[in-house]
Design a protein around this motif. Structure first.
Motif, short mmCIF file in Angstrom:
data_model
loop_
_atom_site.label_atom_id
_atom_site.label_comp_id
_atom_site.label_asym_id
_atom_site.label_seq_id
_atom_site.Cartn_x
_atom_site.Cartn_y
_atom_site.Cartn_z
N SER A 54 57.23 4.91 12.09
CA SER A 54 56.16 5.57 12.82
C SER A 54 56.66 6.72 13.68
N LEU A 55 57.96 6.74 13.97
CA LEU A 55 58.51 7.72 14.90
C LEU A 55 58.86 9.05 14.24
N PHE A 56 59.20 9.03 12.95
CA PHE A 56 59.82 10.21 12.33
C PHE A 56 58.95 11.47 12.41
N HIS A 57 57.64 11.34 12.17
CA HIS A 57 56.83 12.56 12.14
C HIS A 57 56.76 13.23 13.51
N ASN A 58 57.04 12.46 14.59
CA ASN A 58 57.04 13.04 15.93
C ASN A 58 58.32 13.81 16.24
N LEU A 59 59.29 13.76 15.36
CA LEU A 59 60.53 14.50 15.57
C LEU A 59 60.47 15.89 14.96
N LEU A 60 59.41 16.16 14.19
CA LEU A 60 59.22 17.47 13.56
C LEU A 60 58.49 18.42 14.49
N LYS A 61 58.52 19.70 14.14
CA LYS A 61 57.69 20.66 14.85
C LYS A 61 56.22 20.28 14.69
#
Length: 748
Positions: free
Chosen positions: A488-495
């Motif tokens: 669930s966290l990965f997409h929040n690490l993108l621009k």
């Protein structure tokens, strides 16, 4: 096209050529087009393709009248299938032809039809139900062949039933066409310069075995040696979302790393800024991927402040360094997520043991019979594992530690069966006791760190920082090892608003959440299911016999679990016939006690290393559970046997130590994913040990499901041989019953 004729030398050349083992290679695709569509292609530099009498002839530079394989394409329809099916059928058929000519024994997928000269070849990986067959005739026109001392073979039909007698009209036309050729008009000749410079020469072939499985050869080498599917993925201009699926040994991690390097090189060439994060599950795999990037020309991009850069890290490391920096190194269970989860399991086991000793008897008056049965299991390890999953996935992750939310959540088939609010209260009580233990020790587990980071990335401050500091692309290796909290966290690490995520995925190796599908993963990344999904089919690690066995294991599990995927169903071995000669058919041996089983594991390693002419550290001993592991350690101490134990997933240092210090290597099923060995010895494949025994339908369901996954991972570590050792007094594990019945494991 009515027929295809392949002479003896051409048969040998085709089965020995690495680039003709799969249609994923360009020359394999040329071969497919030739046999499927009748198009003359230059798929091999020593085989001429000749059109004659409405058929095709593969003519080598050593013609062999009287020893040819004829395929009657008017009645045989196998070449009308998809390209990789066609190559698999052709390669398996040619291998059967060589066995017949050279009087080599047949494998279980080659069934001799009693009372006839026919052989039914089953070329595809094991499936339940009826198998597709290719029908051979070893002696077409036998009287005429005997008179002429010929040894021709015929493929005359295919399908799911055994065919009738062949029609010989096209066979006669084919042999006449071959015999009537003026060979000198067609034979290909090569001068010495062509032989050296020809792009098809395998420059890494040593003693007849192609060595390109070494991933540390550089981008220039791989640009010429990737399969078509790998090349399409590696050189794709898309930044995501993309998923690369494939069975163990298909080159998923290598392809992901090469794509990362290629896209950074392309950004540099075009003068574009590109900040990349490459995430792994454990520190050991992070180190391995770091070395892959360096050895394939990407060192200049690692941890640089330049416009093109890549950060190679585990997700937990990233969270600690960027979000959880308000806690010290002494406050988290372990810096490595895998080690942290093992410590989490240890603390949960202490909580459960205390509950069973002091509270369980009182709880029996109000909890359901199914939960009583679950906690009454004599084997406590499955209880610990399932409660760990309950706490991480349901209570902490999906319910955010809120009891009212927790008891209303939809649950998976593989979770603990909870039948009443008191059942939920009991599990929540165990969670609170586990949390109290962490509080007393002033520690945070990996779920605490991940969930805290997830909450922090949702704040307005971090969202604004993502505009500048977020990654342009995120690559995730082995996404199947992460749980839902982590995914669930990965997409929040993108621009902001980016969906540039590229992942590798093999559900059958899942340990993070065994119920996840690629669609579930996409939902955690906040992207629609319009992702470019590619699947690798050529397995470069394992022999065909091991692929057949692995596929049987997964197919057997699929009859019990509708969501157990079989990535091997369309897979083929990348081994040439030269490598196949090294392969040993999977086998099982029986001993009369647990001590004998343990001792035999070391003896079997010695036998396999001598037979394969390899160091004993190239043969992995895999215990089926901790009891067997402890027995192996006890025997090794008693007999002064030096051992090295794999202690975490991707633990390459243990492999180096075993080789350098002349030790045997042992690895538990949960730690050996991503590693490769020449042979594997699976120890303790007993009815009472594997799968681990639970109590209660739902826990047994989970444990049996996991067992199929674990055995698949263990078997697919091997290149040439798999051995099983069983205590005959305990009986054989039901997980391999179908494989034994189908003859995919021989009994020694």
């Amino acid at each position: 096209m009515k027929f295809l004729v392949i002479d003896y030398k051409s048969v040998k050349e085709i089965v020995s050529d690495r680039y003709l083992q799969s249609a994923d290679y360009s020359r394999g695709e040329d071969l497919y087009r030739c046999v499927s569509n009748g198009i003359v292609t230059d798929f091999h530099n020593e085989i001429a393709v000749v059109k004659k009498n409405n058929g095709l002839i593969f003519l080598s530079n050593e013609p062999s009248p009287g020893k040819v394989l004829v395929i009657d394409t008017e009645y045989f329809k196998g070449f009308e299938r998809n390209e990789n099916d066609v190559i698999t059928i052709l390669q398996k058929s040619l291998r059967l032809a060589i066995k017949t000519w050279d009087n080599i024994g047949h494998s279980p997928c080659e069934k001799i039809i009693q009372g006839t000269s026919f052989i039914a070849l089953m070329p595809f990986s094991f499936v339940t139900g009826k198998s597709y067959k290719v029908m051979f005739d070893k002696r077409p026109e036998c009287v005429r062949q005997d008179k002429r001392q010929e040894d021709n073979l015929l493929i005359f039909s295919d399908g799911y039933e055994v065919g009738t007698k062949p029609v010989l009209a096209n066979y006669k036309k084919a042999t006449e066409a071959y015999f009537g050729l003026n060979y000198s008009d067609y034979i290909k000749t090569l001068d010495s310069k062509e032989q050296v410079n020809n792009k098809y020469v395998s420059i890494n072939e040593i003693n007849g075995v192609f060595k390109n499985s070494n991933p540390y050869l550089g981008m220039e080498f791989w640009s010429q040696n990737l399969t078509k599917t790998q090349r399409d993925f590696v050189y794709s201009t898309s930044l995501g979302p993309d998923i690369l699926k494939g069975a163990a040994g298909t080159g998923k991690t290598l392809s992901l790393v090469l794509r990362c390097i290629n896209q950074l090189n392309q950004a540099k060439k075009e003068g574009k800024s590109r900040k990349v994060g490459l995430f792994t599950h454990s520190i050991a795999t992070k180190e391995s991927i770091y070395n892959l990037i360096v050895s394939n020309g990407g060192e200049s991009f690692i941890d640089t402040d330049g416009p093109q850069s890549v950060v190679v890290t585990t997700l937990q490391e990233w969270c600690i360094n960027n979000f959880a920096n308000r806690i010290s190194a002494t406050e988290y269970l372990d810096k490595d997520a895998l080690e942290s989860k093992q410590l989490q399991l240890m603390y949960i086991s202490e909580v459960v043991d205390d509950f069973l000793l002091n509270d369980f008897e009182g709880c029996k008056h109000f909890i359901s019979d199914s939960l009583i049965s679950f906690f009454s299991s004599s084997d406590k390890w499955p209880i610990y594992s399932l409660i760990q999953n309950e706490i991480s996935t349901y209570i902490k992750g999906r319910a955010s530690e809120d009891f009212d939310t927790y008891k209303t959540l939809e649950r998976s088939n593989n979770s603990i069966y909870l039948d009443s609010e008191d059942d939920f209260s009991t599990l929540y009580m165990l969670f609170n006791k586990y949390q109290d233990k962490l509080i007393d020790l002033n520690l945070f587990d990996s779920d605490d760190i991940t969930i805290s980071a997830l909450q922090e990335t949702s704040t307005p401050i971090y969202k604004r920082r993502r505009i500048k500091d977020g990654f342009d692309v995120v690559y995730i290796d082995e996404s199947h090892l992460f749980n839902m909290n982590e995914l669930s966290l990965f997409h929040n690490l993108l621009k902001i608003d980016s969906t540039n995520i590229v992942i590798t995925f093999d559900k059958t190796q899942a340990t993070g959440d065994t119920t996840l599908s690629s669609t579930d993963i996409l939902s955690q990344f906040n992207v629609e299911n319009t992702t470019d999904e590619q699947e690798l089919s050529a397995v470069f690690r394992s022999s065909d016999q091991i692929i057949q066995l692995s596929s049987c294991i997964l197919a057997s599990g699929a009859t019990l679990f509708s969501h157990l995927e079989n990535p091997l169903i369309n897979s083929t071995s990348g081994h040439t016939i030269i490598e196949e000669k090294k392969c040993i058919y999977p086998y099982i041996i029986y001993r009369n006690s647990e001590d004998e089983v343990a001792l035999s594991a070391f003896e079997e390693v010695d036998k396999l290393s001598a037979k394969l002419k390899i160091h004993k550290s190239k043969v992995l001993i895999v215990p089926t559970n901790d009891t067997v592991l402890q027995r192996l350690k006890s025997i090794s101490e008693m007999k002064n046997i030096e051992i090295e134990t794999i202690v975490r997933r991707g633990d390459t240092q243990s492999l180096i130590n075993a080789l350098d210090y002349d030790k045997y290597i042992i690895g538990g099923m949960d730690y050996i994913g991503g590693l490769e060995f020449d042979a594997v010895v699976i120890t303790g494949i007993d009815k009472d040990k594997f799968p681990n025994k639970g109590n209660g339908n739902e826990s047994n369901h989970f444990l049996t499901y996991s067992a199929y996954n674990q055995l698949y991972v263990a078997v697919t570590r091997a290149k040439y041989a798999v051995a099983f050792i069983c205590d005959r007094t305990k009986g054989i594990s039901p997980i391999i019953n179908v494989a034994l019945e189908e003859g995919l494991i021989s009994k020694n």
